[in-house]
Design an enzyme around this catalytic site. Structure first.
Site, PDB file in Angstrom:
ATOM      1  N   GLY A 307       0.617  -1.183  -0.215  1.00 36.71           N
ATOM      2  CA  GLY A 307       0.110  -0.036   0.048  1.00 36.71           C
ATOM      3  C   GLY A 307       0.921   1.398   0.007  1.00 36.71           C
ATOM      4  O   GLY A 307       1.907   1.306  -0.246  1.00 36.71           O
ATOM      5  N   SER A 308       0.334   2.287   0.706  1.00 33.41           N
ATOM      6  CA  SER A 308       0.880   3.743   0.359  1.00 33.41           C
ATOM      7  C   SER A 308       2.140   3.842   1.164  1.00 33.41           C
ATOM      8  O   SER A 308       2.662   4.637   0.978  1.00 33.41           O
ATOM      9  CB  SER A 308      -0.127   4.734   0.705  1.00 33.41           C
ATOM     10  OG  SER A 308      -1.046   4.681  -0.150  1.00 33.41           O
ATOM     11  N   VAL A 309       2.843   3.152   2.227  1.00 33.95           N
ATOM     12  CA  VAL A 309       3.950   3.192   2.939  1.00 33.95           C
ATOM     13  C   VAL A 309       4.994   2.977   1.655  1.00 33.95           C
ATOM     14  O   VAL A 309       6.034   3.463   1.894  1.00 33.95           O
ATOM     15  CB  VAL A 309       4.370   2.135   3.743  1.00 33.95           C
ATOM     16  CG1 VAL A 309       3.146   2.417   4.997  1.00 33.95           C
ATOM     17  CG2 VAL A 309       4.010   0.481   3.174  1.00 33.95           C
ATOM     18  N   PHE A 310       4.585   2.336   0.471  1.00 35.12           N
ATOM     19  CA  PHE A 310       5.556   2.355  -0.550  1.00 35.12           C
ATOM     20  C   PHE A 310       5.668   3.630  -1.453  1.00 35.12           C
ATOM     21  O   PHE A 310       6.654   3.686  -2.274  1.00 35.12           O
ATOM     22  CB  PHE A 310       5.203   1.274  -1.731  1.00 35.12           C
ATOM     23  CG  PHE A 310       6.196   0.376  -2.040  1.00 35.12           C
ATOM     24  CD1 PHE A 310       6.959  -0.525  -1.338  1.00 35.12           C
ATOM     25  CD2 PHE A 310       6.595   0.205  -3.375  1.00 35.12           C
ATOM     26  CE1 PHE A 310       7.900  -1.255  -1.742  1.00 35.12           C
ATOM     27  CE2 PHE A 310       7.474  -0.446  -4.045  1.00 35.12           C
ATOM     28  CZ  PHE A 310       8.144  -1.296  -3.009  1.00 35.12           C
ATOM     29  N   LYS A 311       4.928   4.475  -1.022  1.00 32.35           N
ATOM     30  CA  LYS A 311       5.050   5.912  -1.769  1.00 32.35           C
ATOM     31  C   LYS A 311       6.633   6.537  -1.258  1.00 32.35           C
ATOM     32  O   LYS A 311       7.012   7.458  -1.904  1.00 32.35           O
ATOM     33  CB  LYS A 311       4.052   6.721  -1.547  1.00 32.35           C
ATOM     34  CG  LYS A 311       2.674   6.414  -2.048  1.00 32.35           C
ATOM     35  CD  LYS A 311       1.745   7.526  -1.832  1.00 32.35           C
ATOM     36  CE  LYS A 311       0.507   7.328  -2.741  1.00 32.35           C
ATOM     37  NZ  LYS A 311      -0.525   6.536  -1.884  1.00 32.35           N
TER      38      LYS A 311
END
Length: 668
Positions: A307-311
């Site tokens: 999810g968005s932790v990968f941003k």
């Protein structure tokens, strides 16, 4: 003819006449001495002489021994032999830290025992000496209630010379069996591996088989070392941190009726793991009976779309390669079409946003547009450099390999979906470890479960990004807490920086399940001088009234991370700071909006950089350098027939997360 003298012959008395007793005149008396008398007297004289000689010899020996004893004890006393001295000299007791024999113990960073081998007896028999196996089995059953009587009878009836009857016999049971007086029964001393803290770090420790060899976790990874070297193996796990982390993760799993969860606490200065929790877990003493879901290590073995932790990866790679800058703006006014699907935002803003806002509000659209500029090759190279395409080199045999697309199918759709943490599956350990590099100045460490010993050289990492990139990312992470989606992770005095992540779960038939998420939250503290990274993920949580129906990472995992930080901070000697708070916050802040340096043409509404229609219309250059970058991106990432075909099947591809036109529930 007799030699006796005639009767009228006077006796031969050399001593003269012998007076008569009793009065009257003394008359001489003659005594005759015969030859036998003379011979007897001669023999007596000879014996007397011999006795005198023997007595003299013994007397001399006595005086000699007395003289020797006097010399040896009084004049020149003799010292006892060294072995005698050693035997009677009190020996110092063994040191308290002396390791027990057999398989080495495992201890935590502070010396708390996590695993230890205790001596036990195993009962075995020689069936050839058994007269009545059934009677023997009956007697043993009275002492060992758990014994399988039929199996024992079968074993005792075999023609073998050695069979095991029972292992791990207690001392009381051993005494009772000995009192039975059954011939052919004997005991063999062995060891029993015990885990005094039960479920603490159960998946990390693993376990051993019946012969004492490791079969999982640290026990398996260090099996030879534990068997060959009795020195305790010291892990970096801190049972205090482990207990707090488990408490908070288990509480979140229970509160939101989730199927599981995991948590990691990692030292941001050297990569040592202080806590690793996977829920559900089990009592390490009962590994054989633990269900598969409990034995599964969600931190190191489970792979999930992050999810968005990968941003954070998208921001890091774009800033480190100078593809974008903080003053650039990107169009998030509407979803990006991919075939008949669209990339959307969870909370659409319908405006142009700079990187700071894209991260604070977790915009999938903004991350996708940045990733298009980065391009496939640099994106893959960055992920490879960060260790996100290989196993983490941690001391766990179960460490899993990430699930990534091969280069041949890494098209524009993959570039965009990976930018916000879909289309790729990583372990939580990967996410936590790369977060360390994001905040510690750009140094990537190999995560480790082994504690450093006093005097050891500092652990060396590998530089994977510029110091300036890490400094910027720390400010971005802090802004996400103070004004973005990670506000529930804030802890007063600790200047927490964090990123939220929410990814939809994959259904068994393919595609994604609506309203069933993998909610995660990664944080570091204190952000002005990062010491520790904390990661918590909750699998398939259900909303409550307190979350207002949301199951996103900020609502579900954020509070758990905040509680962990507040509890472990003082324990790890990181005290909250309440002085100079304004100055520290100012140091960690980003201007909003970020000002454009003089003479620079930023990406924005008048110079979009990335076309509104990703299938055509090359972006306009802003400088000579960026003209080359944009041209390269346009040439390399233009839609192809294979990209279009891939887009049509996105809903059925478990590696993607692309929302349908009416689906506003994107990764957050």
């Amino acid at each position: 003819m007799s030699d006796a003298p005639p009767p009228d012959t006077a006796p031969n008395n050399p001593w003269g006449p012998r007076p008569r007793k009793g009065g009257g005149d003394v008359q001489a008396e003659t005594v005759r001495v015969t030859s036998p008398d003379l011979r007897r007297r001669a023999a007596l004289e000879k014996s007397r002489a011999r006795l005198v000689v023997v007595s003299a010899v013994f007397l001399l020996l006595f005086f000699a021994v007395a003289a020797k004893l006097t010399d040896a004890t009084l004049i020149n006393p003799m010292l006892p032999a060294p072995r005698v001295v050693q035997q009677f000299t009190p020996q110092p007791p063994p040191p308290a830290t002396a390791p027990p024999p057999g398989r080495a113990s495992i201890v935590d960073a502070n010396g708390q025992i996590l695993a230890v081998s205790l001596p036990v007896a195993s009962l075995y028999a020689d069936p050839r000496q058994m007269i009545d196996p059934k009677a023997v089995a009956d007697q043993l059953k009275k002492v060992l209630p758990d014994l399988d009587e039929q199996d024992v009878v079968q074993r005792l009836s075999s023609a073998k010379a050695f069979v095991y009857i029972a292992r791990r016999v207690t001392p009381a049971q051993e005494l009772a069996i000995n009192n039975l007086g059954i011939p052919g029964l004997s005991f063999q001393m062995s060891s029993d591996r015990r885990y005094p803290l039960g479920d603490t770090a159960a998946q990390v420790l693993g376990g051993v088989d019946i012969d004492g060899d490791g079969i999982a976790g640290v026990e398996k990874y260090f099996n030879k070392r534990l068997n060959d070297d009795s020195t305790p193996l010291r892990l970096s796990i801190d049972v205090r941190v482990q207990a707090i982390l488990r408490d908070e993760v288990a509480n979140a799993v229970s509160t939101y009726t989730a199927i599981g969860g995991c948590g990691i606490v990692e030292d941001a200065t050297n990569g040592q793991i202080l806590g690793m929790v996977s829920i559900p877990d089990y009592d390490a003493n009962d590994l054989a009976t633990a269900p598969p879901a409990a034995r599964f290590n969600r931190c190191a073995t489970g792979t999930y779309e992050p999810g968005s932790v990968f941003k954070l990866q998208t921001a890091g790679m774009s800033l480190d390669d100078d593809v974008i800058h903080l003053w650039d703006s990107f169009n998030t006014t509407h979803p990006i079409p991919i075939g008949r699907f669209h990339i959307t935002d969870f909370e659409p803003q319908h405006r142009w946003m700079q990187l700071g806002d894209i991260m604070k509000l977790s915009s999938n659209i903004g991350a996708s547009r940045i990733a298009i500029l980065v391009g496939k090759d640099r994106q893959r190279a960055w992920l490879q450099k960060m260790g996100l395409m290989s196993r983490e080199p941690i001391q766990l045999p179960e460490a899993a390999l990430p699930q990534v697309h091969p280069a041949s199918s890494w098209g524009k759709a993959t570039v965009m979906t990976v930018s916000f943490g879909n289309g790729i599956a990583e372990t939580p350990l990967h996410i936590a470890n790369t977060a360390v590099a994001m905040v510690d100045g750009g140094i990537l460490y190999k995560p480790t479960l082994i504690a450093s010993e006093p005097g050891d050289a500092p652990i060396q990492g590998e530089r994977v990004m510029k110091q300036s990139t890490s400094d910027t990312l720390r400010k971005i992470l802090r802004s996400i807490v103070t004004g973005g989606t990670a506000e529930f992770g804030d802890v007063p005095g600790y200047f927490v920086g964090a990123k939220t992540g929410t990814a939809q779960k994959i259904s068994e038939s393919g595609g994604y399940r609506r309203h069933l998420n993998y909610a995660s939250f990664v944080a570091a503290f204190p952000m002005n001088a990062p010491r520790y990274v904390v990661y918590v993920a909750i699998d398939s949580p259900h909303p409550t009234a307190q979350t207002h129906g949301y199951t996103t990472g900020g609502w579900i995992a954020g509070p758990a991370v905040a509680h962990v930080i507040a509890r472990i901070g003082p324990m790890l000697n990181v005290m909250p700071r309440f002085e100079n708070v304004a100055a520290i916050n100012q140091e960690l802040s980003l201007p909003d909006p970020y000002p454009v340096p003089p003479g620079v043409v930023p990406y924005g509404p008048n110079n979009p950089g990335e076309p509104d229609n990703v299938a055509s219309n090359e972006p306009s250059p802003r400088t000579a350098k960026h003209a080359q970058e944009v041209a390269r991106a346009a040439a390399a990432d233009r839609w192809s027939a294979s990209d279009a075909a891939a887009a049509k099947s996105l809903r059925h591809d478990a590696m993607y997360r692309v929302a349908a036109p009416n689906d506003a529930h994107a990764s957050h």
